[in-house]
Design a protein around this motif. Structure first.
Motif: not given
Length: 188
Positions: A156-179
Motif C-alpha cells: 500500500v502506497q502512503l504518500c508515494g512510499i510502500k507501507s513496508a518501507y515506512w515501517r522500516e524507516f519508523l523502526k530505525t528512528f525510535q526514542e532510543s536510537t542514537t545518531d
C-alpha cells in the motif's frame, strides 16, 4: 477497537450484534480488531482467544488496518479489512497451536465448555493454553491465516512510499536510537 473486558478478565463476544428489528433475532456477530499498519512488529498483535463454540457459523472476525493520513500526522485512514469466519479462525488458531507450531512446550489447550453462540457476561468463553509463557496464544497473524492479506498491505502506497518501507524507516528512528545508529543504512 478493543473488546469489552470485565473486571475479572472475562470478555464479551462479539463486539457487534446485528439484529432483526422486528423480532430481535441475531443475524450476525462481528468481532472487531484494529491494526496500526505501521506498528514496529509488522503484524497485528491482536489476540482472538474466544472458543469456537461461542461463535455462530455466520459470525465474523474483522481486522481493520489504519494509518494517519499524512503518515505521521492527520486523520486516521482505514484500509480494506481482513474478514474471516470467527468460528473457523478460532478452530484454526487451536489447530495451529497444537499441530503446526514448533515448540518443546506442552501444546494442550483447555477448551471452554458448556458455552454456545452469543454467550452471557458470566460465561467463560476463552480457550486457554496449558503453557504460554510469552502470551502468544490467540495471535492470529502468527498462525499464517493472515499472511496473504498482510503481504498485500505491505505494498500500500502512503504518500508515494510502500507501507513496508515506512515501517522500516519508523523502526530505525525510535526514542532510543542514537545518531550513529540512525546514520547506519537500514536497507540491505
Amino acid at each position: 477497537m478493543p473488546s469489552t473486558v470485565l473486571s475479572d478478565g472475562r470478555r464479551l463476544f462479539p463486539d457487534v450484534l446485528l439484529r432483526k428489528t422486528s423480532s430481535g433475532e441475531i443475524l450476525i456477530g462481528i468481532e472487531l480488531k484494529g491494526w496500526y499498519l505501521l506498528a514496529k512488529e509488522a503484524e497485528p498483535s491482536l489476540r482472538f482467544q474466544t472458543s469456537a463454540a461461542a461463535c455462530s457459523k455466520q459470525d465474523l472476525i474483522v481486522v481493520v488496518p489504519w494509518v494517519l493520513g499524512n503518515v505521521i500526522s492527520g486523520s486516521p485512514v482505514l484500509f480494506e479489512p481482513f474478514v474471516e469466519s470467527a468460528k473457523f479462525a478460532a478452530a484454526y488458531r487451536n489447530h495451529h497451536w497444537q499441530y503446526i507450531r514448533t515448540t518443546k512446550l506442552p501444546k494442550d489447550i483447555k477448551i471452554a465448555d458448556g458455552i454456545s453462540p452469543y454467550p452471557t457476561k458470566s460465561d467463560q468463553i476463552l480457550d486457554k493454553p496449558v503453557s504460554d509463557g510469552g502470551g502468544n496464544f490467540g495471535r492470529l497473524a502468527r498462525t499464517g491465516i493472515m499472511d496473504e492479506y498482510m503481504e498485500k498491505l505491505d505494498d500500500v502506497q502512503l504518500c508515494g512510499i510502500k507501507s513496508a518501507y515506512w515501517r522500516e524507516f519508523l523502526k530505525t528512528f525510535q526514542e532510543s536510537t542514537t545518531d550513529i545508529e540512525a546514520r547506519t543504512p537500514w536497507i540491505d
